[in-house]
Motif scaffolding. Structure first.
Motif, mmCIF file in Angstrom:
data_model
loop_
_atom_site.group_PDB
_atom_site.id
_atom_site.type_symbol
_atom_site.label_atom_id
_atom_site.label_comp_id
_atom_site.label_asym_id
_atom_site.label_seq_id
_atom_site.Cartn_x
_atom_site.Cartn_y
_atom_site.Cartn_z
ATOM 1 N N ASP A 83 5.181 14.099 11.663
ATOM 2 C CA ASP A 83 5.467 14.451 10.272
ATOM 3 C C ASP A 83 5.413 13.207 9.401
ATOM 4 O OD1 ASP A 83 5.967 17.178 10.796
ATOM 5 O OD2 ASP A 83 7.969 16.675 11.538
ATOM 6 N N LEU A 84 4.787 13.333 8.221
ATOM 7 C CA LEU A 84 4.752 12.208 7.289
ATOM 8 C C LEU A 84 6.036 12.204 6.469
ATOM 9 C CD1 LEU A 84 2.533 10.014 6.669
ATOM 10 C CD2 LEU A 84 2.369 11.118 4.444
ATOM 11 N N VAL A 85 6.692 11.038 6.432
ATOM 12 C CA VAL A 85 7.974 10.911 5.721
ATOM 13 C C VAL A 85 7.919 9.694 4.814
ATOM 14 C CG1 VAL A 85 9.257 12.018 7.594
ATOM 15 C CG2 VAL A 85 9.011 9.514 7.574
ATOM 16 N N LYS A 86 8.906 9.621 3.918
ATOM 17 C CA LYS A 86 9.014 8.457 3.040
ATOM 18 C C LYS A 86 9.517 7.280 3.865
ATOM 19 C CE LYS A 86 10.935 7.072 -1.454
ATOM 20 N NZ LYS A 86 9.632 6.793 -2.074
ATOM 21 N N ARG A 87 8.933 6.136 3.664
ATOM 22 C CA ARG A 87 9.294 4.953 4.435
ATOM 23 C C ARG A 87 10.597 4.359 3.913
ATOM 24 N NH1 ARG A 87 4.692 0.502 6.111
ATOM 25 N NH2 ARG A 87 6.065 -1.217 6.677
ATOM 26 N N GLU A 88 11.493 4.037 4.827
ATOM 27 C CA GLU A 88 12.801 3.502 4.415
ATOM 28 C C GLU A 88 12.661 2.105 3.808
ATOM 29 O OE1 GLU A 88 15.840 3.674 7.362
ATOM 30 O OE2 GLU A 88 15.486 5.800 7.827
ATOM 31 N N SER A 89 11.777 1.302 4.358
ATOM 32 C CA SER A 89 11.543 -0.049 3.813
ATOM 33 C C SER A 89 10.087 -0.142 3.374
ATOM 34 C CB SER A 89 11.822 -1.122 4.870
ATOM 35 O OG SER A 89 13.126 -1.001 5.370
ATOM 36 N N PRO A 90 9.797 0.213 2.100
ATOM 37 C CA PRO A 90 8.404 0.238 1.631
ATOM 38 C C PRO A 90 7.731 -1.134 1.734
ATOM 39 C CG PRO A 90 9.869 1.341 0.067
ATOM 40 C CD PRO A 90 10.747 0.633 1.060
ATOM 41 N N ASN A 91 6.417 -1.111 1.912
ATOM 42 C CA ASN A 91 5.605 -2.332 1.961
ATOM 43 C C ASN A 91 4.577 -2.250 0.833
ATOM 44 O OD1 ASN A 91 3.835 -4.418 2.487
ATOM 45 N ND2 ASN A 91 3.698 -4.035 4.685
ATOM 46 N N ASP A 92 4.838 -2.974 -0.254
ATOM 47 C CA ASP A 92 3.976 -2.888 -1.437
ATOM 48 C C ASP A 92 2.589 -3.482 -1.216
ATOM 49 O OD1 ASP A 92 5.990 -1.662 -2.828
ATOM 50 O OD2 ASP A 92 6.790 -3.532 -3.678
ATOM 51 N N SER A 93 2.423 -4.253 -0.140
ATOM 52 C CA SER A 93 1.121 -4.893 0.086
ATOM 53 C C SER A 93 0.117 -3.944 0.755
ATOM 54 C CB SER A 93 1.296 -6.149 0.955
ATOM 55 O OG SER A 93 1.727 -5.794 2.258
ATOM 56 N N MET A 94 0.572 -2.754 1.158
ATOM 57 C CA MET A 94 -0.317 -1.772 1.797
ATOM 58 C C MET A 94 -0.425 -0.537 0.916
ATOM 59 S SD MET A 94 1.283 -1.842 5.655
ATOM 60 C CE MET A 94 0.456 -0.319 6.117
ATOM 61 N N PRO A 95 -1.639 0.010 0.743
ATOM 62 C CA PRO A 95 -1.776 1.261 -0.019
ATOM 63 C C PRO A 95 -0.952 2.405 0.575
ATOM 64 C CG PRO A 95 -3.928 0.255 0.331
ATOM 65 C CD PRO A 95 -2.952 -0.517 1.165
ATOM 66 N N THR A 96 -0.715 2.352 1.913
ATOM 67 C CA THR A 96 0.084 3.393 2.578
ATOM 68 C C THR A 96 1.534 2.948 2.780
ATOM 69 O OG1 THR A 96 -0.482 2.559 4.781
ATOM 70 C CG2 THR A 96 -1.960 4.216 3.825
ATOM 71 N N GLY A 97 1.914 1.900 2.078
ATOM 72 C CA GLY A 97 3.207 1.263 2.345
ATOM 73 C C GLY A 97 4.432 2.057 1.942
ATOM 74 N N MET A 98 4.275 3.195 1.255
ATOM 75 C CA MET A 98 5.425 4.020 0.847
ATOM 76 C C MET A 98 5.728 5.117 1.861
ATOM 77 S SD MET A 98 6.294 2.548 -1.897
ATOM 78 C CE MET A 98 7.514 3.678 -2.572
ATOM 79 N N VAL A 99 4.869 5.278 2.883
ATOM 80 C CA VAL A 99 5.033 6.390 3.823
ATOM 81 C C VAL A 99 4.881 5.897 5.257
ATOM 82 C CG1 VAL A 99 4.210 8.120 2.184
ATOM 83 C CG2 VAL A 99 2.565 6.977 3.699
ATOM 84 N N GLU A 100 5.323 6.736 6.211
ATOM 85 C CA GLU A 100 5.108 6.468 7.625
ATOM 86 C C GLU A 100 5.061 7.799 8.368
ATOM 87 O OE1 GLU A 100 8.329 3.984 8.821
ATOM 88 O OE2 GLU A 100 9.807 5.613 8.818
ATOM 89 N N LEU A 101 4.471 7.763 9.552
ATOM 90 C CA LEU A 101 4.367 8.973 10.363
ATOM 91 C C LEU A 101 5.422 8.920 11.462
ATOM 92 C CD1 LEU A 101 2.332 11.440 10.447
ATOM 93 C CD2 LEU A 101 1.323 10.295 12.436
ATOM 94 N N LYS A 102 6.220 9.973 11.587
ATOM 95 C CA LYS A 102 7.203 10.085 12.670
ATOM 96 C C LYS A 102 6.481 10.677 13.877
ATOM 97 C CE LYS A 102 11.450 11.417 11.827
ATOM 98 N NZ LYS A 102 12.653 12.160 11.291
#
Length: 593
Positions: A83-102
């Protein structure tokens, strides 16, 4: 079906995920860039062609997947479902840095040994290793970006040519050897023992035949081959954007290509190329910049000071002028304090271009310093300063010899000084210029004959045709090169379409009528049947991609390049072949003593 993928089907590529995808179940596939085990959590940065996505596995999410994830290593190829979820510690240097896959399910698609090179951007590794493992080098994101640019550029070209009425037509790769210029790559024929095909150096003759055939506007993006000694940015096989047009003159071809250049640079790099592009005649380019591919991003133009020093007592100047040569100089700004050792190195530099030496004048506030000042009158020194618009702080560098040596030496020195002073270090501009009115032929002292400056099919300028037999060196060609930042990006010409004029051209080049027809008879024969006036142009596609992608190494823009010795470390080509193959071709190899 799908067993090797464990029944999984990819839904999106790693770099495509955004916040709008949160809450959705997805399957991703790619290579492990990095793995981190933080106790009860395993984080994997998963990479594919489109970018990186962080995948998190946990004992509480799925214990089985967590344990499997802990087994993977860098460059393992894996598939993950979750499941795609909001990332707890965002990474602004990556276009996908606001999300992560569980990660709830993981399948190892294939394992990887420890790679011999790092898969990372801006890799500083020996080129030989990179070429040996080019398939890994090509995984690097910065190299993959280059090939996306290459693909996009080719598509822009094809769309533009289609919109302007061109047909893409392929011409043969196995053709006839017509050695006039670089060496051909030869291919032995099994059906015709002792005879050879040649791989094309360009589609020149075939595209002219297509004009005779009435196709009006032809183009192709095609491979060409030249068996020549390689330099840093040359390859034995390279790609051209090739075109030919009927019922046109030089102005038509230049106007069309300016629009093509403008479209490519706008759509690929968002750079606005201002039209019309500046033009400069060959003679002016040589006189001012010592090069037929001048870099116009900076000054330091060459100035002829022969008139100023024509009565000087300095023997080097006198000798040069007596043989019909010249004395010329460049002005280097803010360099009057350059040390003697540095100037001595510059002297050695120009000697590599056959100059006998380098004179110099350092102009400081109220002070002139120069080893030749004792040979010059005060008005001659001030005349030199005036001719070059020198101001305090400038260094003047002078070469005296025959014109060809002077221009070549100062042209190279101009570029060398720009490099030393880092004048172009942060210069990102694209400075285009058309160079026109090239000489039609030049005299080859070694062979004792004239040779074509471009190729034997280039049309002379009409007003110069009377000199073709009496003074060929005086004839200018209807030829034009497009130059970008001191590199030839492309070149072309209006072609001869008259058999008599073409035969006359071959005579100038030292061909007998028989030898001309033997080599080029199929073209001359075609010209008997109503050839239209025509002309064309070809770009070095690889070189264009170098500019568009910002690399200075041609090997970066070719998927599987050769090294500087025309050898492929990856496939180990060229290599020996089976003796039976040679026997079929009737080839016996000489033993090397």
């Amino acid at each position: 079906m799908g067993e090797s993928l464990g029944g999984l089907k990819r839904t999106l590529m790693c770099g495509e995920f955004r916040e709008s995808h949160i809450g959705q179940k997805h399957v991703v596939m790619g290579w492990v860039q990095r793995k981190r085990n933080l106790g009860g959590l395993v984080f994997i940065d998963l990479r594919d062609r489109e970018g990186l996505l962080q995948v998190v596995f946990g004992e509480e999410i799925n214990k089985d997947a967590f344990e499997k994830a802990d087994l993977v290593k860098s460059e393992y190829c894996i598939a993950v479902e979750g499941d795609l979820v909001k990332r707890e510690s965002p990474n602004d240097s990556m276009p996908t840095g606001m999300v992560e896959l569980k990660g709830q399910n993981i399948k190892i698609l294939s394992e990887s040994e420890t790679p011999p090179i790092y898969i990372k951007e801006n890799l500083d590794t020996d080129e030989a290793i990179r070429l040996k493992y080019r398939f890994l080098d090509l995984r690097r994101p910065d190299i993959q970006r280059v090939f996306k640019i290459r693909h996009k550029t080719a598509k822009v070209v094809r769309d533009f040519m289609d919109e302007n009425g061109f047909l893409e037509i392929e011409t043969p790769m196995l053709t006839k050897s017509t050695p006039e210029g670089a060496r051909d790559y030869l291919v032995p024929s099994r059906n015709y023992p002792g005879m050879f095909y040649a791989l094309p150096q360009s589609p020149q003759l075939f595209k002219q035949l297509l004009m005779v055939s009435g196709y009006d506007k032809y183009f192709q993006i095609t491979k060409c081959f030249r068996d020549e000694d390689l330099r840093a940015n040359r390859q034995p096989e390279f790609t051209q954007i090739d075109m030919e047009l009927s019922f046109v003159d030089m102005e038509d071809i230049i106007a069309l290509n300016e629009k093509l250049i403008q479209k490519i640079f706008k759509e690929v790099t968002n750079v606005e190329v201002q039209l019309p592009i500046q033009r400069i005649a060959y003679k002016e380019a040589m006189d001012k910049y010592g090069s037929d591919k001048p870099d116009l991003r900076f000054g330091m133009e060459i100035n002829d000071i022969s008139e100023v020093v024509k009565n000087a007592e300095f023997k080097v100047f006198k000798d040069a002028l007596e043989i019909g040569g010249s004395v010329r100089a460049i002005k280097v700004p803010n360099s009057a304090d350059m040390g003697r050792k540095q100037i001595d190195k510059l002297t050695e530099f120009v000697k590599a271009y056959k100059a006998k030496g380098l004179a110099w004048i350092s102009y400081k506030e109220g002070e002139i310093k120069s080893p030749i000042s004792k040979f010059l009158k005060e008005e001659e020194v001030s005349g030199i300063l005036s001719k070059l618009d020198a101001v305090p702080g400038d260094l003047i560098l002078i070469v005296a010899d025959k014109d060809s040596v002077v221009l070549q030496a100062l042209g190279a020195l101009r570029l060398e000084m720009a490099k030393k002073l880092e004048i172009l270090k942060d210069n990102k501009e694209f400075k285009f210029v058309w160079v026109t009115e090239f000489p039609l032929v030049s005299y080859n002292e070694e062979e004792g004959r004239y040779q074509a400056e471009h190729h034997p099919f280039t049309m002379p300028m009409e007003e110069d045709i009377p000199y073709l037999e009496s003074d060929p060196g005086k004839v200018r060609a209807k030829a034009y090169d497009i130059v970008l930042n001191g590199e030839e990006l492309g070149g072309g010409s209006i072609r001869i379409h008259d058999t008599n004029l073409q035969e006359k051209m071959f005579t100038v080049l030292g061909f007998t009528k028989e030898s001309a027809w033997e080599r080029f008879g199929f073209l001359l024969d075609a010209f008997r049947f109503g050839p239209p006036p025509h002309g064309g142009l070809a770009y070095g596609f690889d070189r264009m991609i170098m500019f568009l992608s910002g690399t200075d190494n041609i090997k970066d823009v070719i998927a599987f390049p050769k090294n500087q010795n025309a050898y492929c470390p990856l496939t180990e080509a060229p290599n020996v072949v089976d003796k039976n193959q040679l026997n079929e071709l009737g080839i016996n190899l000489q033993e090397n003593n």
